[in-house]
Design a protein around this motif. Structure first.
Motif, PDB file in Angstrom:
ATOM      1  N   PRO A  81      45.947  82.005   5.491  1.00 47.58           N
ATOM      2  CA  PRO A  81      47.259  82.048   4.847  1.00 47.58           C
ATOM      3  C   PRO A  81      47.982  83.384   4.989  1.00 47.58           C
ATOM      4  CG  PRO A  81      45.511  82.166   3.218  1.00 47.58           C
ATOM      5  CD  PRO A  81      44.845  81.924   4.541  1.00 47.58           C
ATOM      6  N   GLY A  82      49.301  83.292   4.913  1.00 46.08           N
ATOM      7  CA  GLY A  82      50.139  84.476   4.836  1.00 46.08           C
ATOM      8  C   GLY A  82      50.474  85.091   6.173  1.00 46.08           C
ATOM      9  N   ASP A  83      51.218  86.172   6.081  1.00 47.80           N
ATOM     10  CA  ASP A  83      51.647  86.871   7.287  1.00 47.80           C
ATOM     11  C   ASP A  83      50.992  88.243   7.397  1.00 47.80           C
ATOM     12  OD1 ASP A  83      52.915  88.127   5.230  1.00 47.80           O
ATOM     13  OD2 ASP A  83      54.930  87.956   6.070  1.00 47.80           O
ATOM     14  N   LYS A  84      49.913  88.447   6.604  1.00 48.25           N
ATOM     15  CA  LYS A  84      49.218  89.735   6.673  1.00 48.25           C
ATOM     16  C   LYS A  84      48.308  89.785   7.895  1.00 48.25           C
ATOM     17  CE  LYS A  84      45.514  88.185   3.627  1.00 48.25           C
ATOM     18  NZ  LYS A  84      44.803  88.400   2.402  1.00 48.25           N
ATOM     19  N   GLU A  85      47.871  90.994   8.198  1.00 45.03           N
ATOM     20  CA  GLU A  85      46.943  91.179   9.303  1.00 45.03           C
ATOM     21  C   GLU A  85      45.541  90.781   8.837  1.00 45.03           C
ATOM     22  OE1 GLU A  85      47.190  94.577  12.281  1.00 45.03           O
ATOM     23  OE2 GLU A  85      45.703  95.254  10.837  1.00 45.03           O
ATOM     24  N   TRP A  86      44.878  89.940   9.594  1.00 45.51           N
ATOM     25  CA  TRP A  86      43.537  89.470   9.255  1.00 45.51           C
ATOM     26  C   TRP A  86      42.504  90.185  10.103  1.00 45.51           C
ATOM     27  CZ3 TRP A  86      41.697  86.248   5.535  1.00 45.51           C
ATOM     28  CH2 TRP A  86      42.641  85.562   4.775  1.00 45.51           C
ATOM     29  N   THR A  87      41.469  90.716   9.443  1.00 45.94           N
ATOM     30  CA  THR A  87      40.332  91.307  10.142  1.00 45.94           C
ATOM     31  C   THR A  87      39.121  90.405   9.916  1.00 45.94           C
ATOM     32  OG1 THR A  87      39.646  92.590   8.222  1.00 45.94           O
ATOM     33  CG2 THR A  87      41.181  93.668   9.764  1.00 45.94           C
ATOM     34  N   LEU A  88      38.068  90.642  10.671  1.00 38.26           N
ATOM     35  CA  LEU A  88      36.841  89.887  10.450  1.00 38.26           C
ATOM     36  C   LEU A  88      36.301  90.131   9.045  1.00 38.26           C
ATOM     37  CD1 LEU A  88      34.918  90.111  13.835  1.00 38.26           C
ATOM     38  CD2 LEU A  88      35.731  88.056  12.707  1.00 38.26           C
ATOM     39  N   GLN A  89      36.474  91.331   8.520  1.00 35.16           N
ATOM     40  CA  GLN A  89      36.020  91.627   7.157  1.00 35.16           C
ATOM     41  C   GLN A  89      36.734  90.735   6.153  1.00 35.16           C
ATOM     42  OE1 GLN A  89      33.626  94.130   6.158  1.00 35.16           O
ATOM     43  NE2 GLN A  89      33.741  92.720   4.441  1.00 35.16           N
ATOM     44  N   LYS A  90      38.048  90.628   6.269  1.00 33.87           N
ATOM     45  CA  LYS A  90      38.812  89.763   5.365  1.00 33.87           C
ATOM     46  C   LYS A  90      38.420  88.311   5.558  1.00 33.87           C
ATOM     47  CE  LYS A  90      42.828  92.797   5.144  1.00 33.87           C
ATOM     48  NZ  LYS A  90      44.203  92.998   5.596  1.00 33.87           N
ATOM     49  N   LEU A  91      38.125  87.931   6.802  1.00 34.68           N
ATOM     50  CA  LEU A  91      37.703  86.561   7.073  1.00 34.68           C
ATOM     51  C   LEU A  91      36.400  86.235   6.357  1.00 34.68           C
ATOM     52  CD1 LEU A  91      37.992  83.855   8.597  1.00 34.68           C
ATOM     53  CD2 LEU A  91      36.717  84.914  10.479  1.00 34.68           C
ATOM     54  N   LEU A  92      35.448  87.173   6.315  1.00 30.24           N
ATOM     55  CA  LEU A  92      34.184  86.917   5.618  1.00 30.24           C
ATOM     56  C   LEU A  92      34.424  86.572   4.154  1.00 30.24           C
ATOM     57  CD1 LEU A  92      31.823  89.681   7.044  1.00 30.24           C
ATOM     58  CD2 LEU A  92      31.883  87.255   7.639  1.00 30.24           C
ATOM     59  N   TYR A  93      35.307  87.314   3.500  1.00 30.30           N
ATOM     60  CA  TYR A  93      35.623  87.015   2.093  1.00 30.30           C
ATOM     61  C   TYR A  93      36.311  85.661   1.970  1.00 30.30           C
ATOM     62  CZ  TYR A  93      34.422  91.864   1.089  1.00 30.30           C
ATOM     63  OH  TYR A  93      33.764  93.057   0.967  1.00 30.30           O
ATOM     64  N   TRP A  94      37.200  85.357   2.898  1.00 34.33           N
ATOM     65  CA  TRP A  94      37.902  84.066   2.866  1.00 34.33           C
ATOM     66  C   TRP A  94      36.902  82.925   3.051  1.00 34.33           C
ATOM     67  CZ3 TRP A  94      38.636  79.782   5.828  1.00 34.33           C
ATOM     68  CH2 TRP A  94      39.675  78.924   5.447  1.00 34.33           C
ATOM     69  N   ILE A  95      35.966  83.087   3.985  1.00 32.77           N
ATOM     70  CA  ILE A  95      34.941  82.065   4.210  1.00 32.77           C
ATOM     71  C   ILE A  95      34.128  81.858   2.935  1.00 32.77           C
ATOM     72  CG2 ILE A  95      32.755  81.620   5.409  1.00 32.77           C
ATOM     73  CD1 ILE A  95      34.046  82.844   7.921  1.00 32.77           C
ATOM     74  N   LYS A  96      33.730  82.945   2.299  1.00 28.79           N
ATOM     75  CA  LYS A  96      32.946  82.844   1.059  1.00 28.79           C
ATOM     76  C   LYS A  96      33.708  82.045   0.006  1.00 28.79           C
ATOM     77  CE  LYS A  96      32.780  86.097  -1.965  1.00 28.79           C
ATOM     78  NZ  LYS A  96      32.656  86.716  -3.225  1.00 28.79           N
ATOM     79  N   ASP A  97      35.001  82.294  -0.134  1.00 28.49           N
ATOM     80  CA  ASP A  97      35.797  81.652  -1.177  1.00 28.49           C
ATOM     81  C   ASP A  97      36.256  80.241  -0.816  1.00 28.49           C
ATOM     82  OD1 ASP A  97      35.565  83.955  -2.701  1.00 28.49           O
ATOM     83  OD2 ASP A  97      37.507  84.752  -2.069  1.00 28.49           O
TER      84      ASP A  97
END
Length: 103
Positions: free
Chosen positions: A33-49
């Motif tokens: 979601p959103g127009d922010k920059e996504w990193t693999l670190q942020k993806l890990l948190y998104w996957i968890k949630d």
């Protein structure tokens, strides 16, 4: 890289038994979601949630994947790409493979 208004389309895959933690589904086509920059670190948190169904400790350890899980982005080891700092691009394929096996 900028994302579109409706999110960043990527594919997240799990193998080697890791898919058992994600409702036994190996492939997930998602739009982050959103127009922010996504990193693999942020993806890990998104996957968890959003994708992880059980036993978080078998997938994550502190702020990264637990030892024994290989992470490939477009078939390249994430260690060569800067690990969690890698900036995701549209249509990236992120594959998590567990190398841990029970006895």
């Amino acid at each position: 890289m900028a994302t579109s208004e409706d999110g960043l389309p990527i594919t997240v895959e799990f193998g080697g038994g890791a898919e058992l933690l994600f409702d036994k589904k190996k492939r997930h086509d998602v739009k982050l979601p959103g127009d922010k920059e996504w990193t693999l670190q942020k993806l890990l948190y998104w996957i968890k949630d959003n994708l992880l169904k059980e036993r978080e400790e078998l997938f994550l350890q502190e702020d990264t994947v637990r030892p024994g899980i290989l992470v490939l982005v477009n078939d390249a080891d994430w260690e060569l790409l800067g690990q969690g700092e890698y900036k995701l691009c549209p249509n990236d394929n992120v594959l998590f493979i567990s190398t841990l096996h029970g006895g």
